[in-house]
Design an enzyme around this catalytic site. Structure first.
Site, short mmCIF file in Angstrom:
data_model
loop_
_atom_site.label_atom_id
_atom_site.label_comp_id
_atom_site.label_asym_id
_atom_site.label_seq_id
_atom_site.Cartn_x
_atom_site.Cartn_y
_atom_site.Cartn_z
N HIS F 16 0.86 -1.19 0.00
CA HIS F 16 0.00 0.00 0.00
C HIS F 16 0.89 1.24 0.00
O HIS F 16 2.11 1.17 0.06
CB HIS F 16 -0.98 0.00 1.19
CG HIS F 16 -0.42 0.45 2.50
ND1 HIS F 16 -1.20 1.06 3.47
CD2 HIS F 16 0.83 0.38 3.02
CE1 HIS F 16 -0.46 1.34 4.52
NE2 HIS F 16 0.77 0.94 4.29
N CYS F 35 5.87 6.90 4.07
CA CYS F 35 4.70 6.06 3.78
C CYS F 35 4.04 6.45 2.45
O CYS F 35 3.18 5.72 1.95
CB CYS F 35 3.67 6.16 4.90
SG CYS F 35 4.30 5.55 6.47
N HIS F 41 5.05 0.48 -0.48
CA HIS F 41 5.78 -0.37 0.47
C HIS F 41 4.77 -1.41 0.94
O HIS F 41 3.72 -1.56 0.31
CB HIS F 41 6.35 0.46 1.62
CG HIS F 41 5.34 1.06 2.52
ND1 HIS F 41 4.61 2.18 2.19
CD2 HIS F 41 4.88 0.70 3.74
CE1 HIS F 41 3.77 2.50 3.16
NE2 HIS F 41 3.90 1.61 4.11
N HIS F 43 3.36 -4.59 4.16
CA HIS F 43 3.35 -5.10 5.54
C HIS F 43 2.87 -6.54 5.58
O HIS F 43 2.13 -7.00 4.71
CB HIS F 43 2.40 -4.26 6.42
CG HIS F 43 2.81 -2.83 6.57
ND1 HIS F 43 3.90 -2.46 7.30
CD2 HIS F 43 2.27 -1.68 6.08
CE1 HIS F 43 4.02 -1.13 7.26
NE2 HIS F 43 3.06 -0.64 6.53
N ASP F 81 -4.97 -10.55 0.54
CA ASP F 81 -3.66 -11.18 0.64
C ASP F 81 -2.90 -11.12 -0.69
O ASP F 81 -3.43 -11.48 -1.74
CB ASP F 81 -3.82 -12.64 1.07
CG ASP F 81 -2.49 -13.27 1.39
OD1 ASP F 81 -1.60 -12.56 1.90
OD2 ASP F 81 -2.34 -14.49 1.15
N HIS F 82 -1.65 -10.68 -0.62
CA HIS F 82 -0.80 -10.53 -1.80
C HIS F 82 -1.43 -9.58 -2.82
O HIS F 82 -1.34 -9.81 -4.03
CB HIS F 82 -0.46 -11.89 -2.42
CG HIS F 82 0.58 -12.63 -1.61
ND1 HIS F 82 0.30 -13.22 -0.40
CD2 HIS F 82 1.91 -12.84 -1.81
CE1 HIS F 82 1.40 -13.77 0.10
NE2 HIS F 82 2.40 -13.57 -0.73
N GLU F 128 -0.31 -3.68 12.23
CA GLU F 128 0.39 -3.33 10.98
C GLU F 128 1.88 -3.63 11.11
O GLU F 128 2.53 -4.08 10.17
CB GLU F 128 0.18 -1.85 10.67
CG GLU F 128 0.63 -1.46 9.28
CD GLU F 128 0.48 0.03 9.03
OE1 GLU F 128 -0.24 0.40 8.11
OE2 GLU F 128 1.11 0.84 9.76
#
Lengths: 143, 143, 143, 143, 143, 143
Positions: F16, F35, F41, F43, F81-82, F128
């Site tokens: 994100h 950010c 980037h 998480h 996810d992914h 996070e």
């Protein structure tokens, strides 16, 4: 001969400072920073002890983990827990209590007692914080 | 109004002892056990600060976590990290540094600074060891 | 009145199965899946007990954490550790040992003993695995 | 030749007891203490499998971690998860399920399957509790 | 000569995808599955750096952990944190950012800088998730 | 009526950036710092879902944890996810993917599906990083 390594984690909480008594207070702060704070600071130390050996055919044990835990408690945790590592511990007298030195001294405290029960002490790991830790293999260099 | 709670974890390492100066050393040991060790012991403290508020429509933030972290560092971590909680900290003078009392004092240190930036401080959690922790809701009793 | 919440973590290792004796083996497998395995399975349970109260002005304690730990050990850990939750525990007789039911029963085991020492039991948390856990507030619903 | 070690963690929950069937119940309790409880106890086991190899120039992989995970699940997790290690597992028949013996048996279960895909199995780590764990290097003694 | 191993953990958050630019999108998905997602995914990476040496008699240090942390931050964390590993990092250009390849590249980034201060770099550990990690010993194979 | 709270942890890895499309790139960097990195980037997100209810007398369950896990996987983990939270997720369109906003959106994804099976959704927790997390109680303010 199927050698297995068993590991036991124990914990102690202690105060210390990084401070070389041969140096001036100023030089200590220059080298050790806030770790030289005159009135001490402290940590929740974790210690992980590794012993290797061949599982006994009748018990499946290298050595009894309860006995291993009792030995670590008697020779390391009792003398260090809720103590000041610079002031209160006979076997640390004259030794600057860095995590590196702690690992060496703890090895010397434990080696003969653990090796008397069928295992061979082969690593001391100390975690000082979640970011800093040390491994000692009795001076050996596996890598 | 969609209130969300944000939490920030910070850490400090400090020495302390549990010791009531009005009592004899013997009574201190009787009440506090090894935690009263004259030469101190210490901990890796974790502190988790909770602030609540409604996410801002342009940023999605209750308050900037970087700012929240900076406030905690300025008013809590800097004064406590690598310090002796009984001797070195002006805002702990005269206060027995149990984890319970620490939580109350840290709340008082942070409340006005955090509440000035759009959030409302609503919980201080302190972890003294992996087995002992404390929550303080500013005196409120949510349960 | 500055109410603080203190929490103590303890652990026990036990066998159990999820199994309703009034049902056929087939229905048990249909409802509980592999958790109904006839020959049991087991877990490393973690229990976190929360007590609230006002810190005592002379000790900074809600209640002595050593005493709190001793009470949990006597009334919960000793009866459950290295036991079969379906077969070995008098206070679980007739109770299906889901984590939910365990939390309720553990509350009942601890409430009077903890509340006799200046704190008020207000939460039982049980972690069955790193992914599954349960909170019980004595039937209260704080949220 | 840049050898890298990849590691995959998996988990299973199982019941067991430490019990030598050639001994009397009394001797079992004398040697194994509460771990010999007749009605079993259990654990959340973690297993960490290490494979070494040279990253493939087109994928950057030693071996596909998804495939590695599938192999561990098929040959270790499926047969052990939610099972009784003394009663339910063909490849543990006649073997006292100490963590040491588990590590050896799991190595034997996995070695040929993992080594068929470009990596070489070189360590099995099993964590039985947060305080007790075992490493097995196929009988080798790296330190 | 009492060699000790010191370890420092640092963290960075990054986006990446597993994608071989010489292949079609279809083949990338076939080989890398959801890790090939065109619009990236990401991780909280942990990196643990190990340096060995003999503690200095005046400091008890292999090397100053603060300096070790500063070096890791300058040469690894700053270039990787909150970046896209496929697009933003000069020293990763042309390298498929698998965890295996990351470990090799990070070793090359750190070796000369760490070895200039009295220690010897001997292991890079990267944790990509709680289940997947990689160790790199500079190509050596200690086991 | 003995209400118990059950919690299930699941995980997803995503890319994100914190970026308000109505602002200039410069203002985004000014507000969101690193950010806002243009190339994203990411998480390892952990999500903990809490449902409350009264244990069923025949199963000891609030709701089947397997079903609860399946619902979370279908409506949250699979879509996230992914993936890239800014680009790939229909139910995040037009929403700035701060952790606060994620918690609100995930609540809305899950509420009707979980509440159809005997429990009541009452908290979404998202971690996070190990230092930053968020709790959302459906807009309620328990403290």
């Amino acid at each position: 001969m199927k050698t297995v390594y068993i590991e036991r984690r124990e914990r102690f909480n202690a105060a210390h400072k990084l401070y070389n008594n041969k140096w001036s207070p100023e030089k200590n702060v220059e080298v050790f920073g806030k770790c030289a704070n005159a009135n001490w600071h402290g940590h929740n130390y974790e210690i992980i002890v590794t012993v290797k050996g061949v599982p006994h055919p009748e018990t499946g044990f290298i050595m009894d983990l309860k006995l291993m835990s009792d030995i670590i408690k008697e020779f390391v945790i009792e003398p260090l827990d809720h103590k000041n590592l610079n002031l209160d511990v006979p076997f640390l007298e004259g030794i600057l209590p860095s995590t590196e030195n702690l690992a060496i001294v703890i090895w010397d405290q434990l080696e003969s007692h653990l090796n008397a029960h069928g295992g061979i002490l082969c690593r001391i790991r100390i975690l000082e914080t979640e970011n800093n830790f040390v491994d000692y293999y009795g001076g050996h260099e596996p890598f």
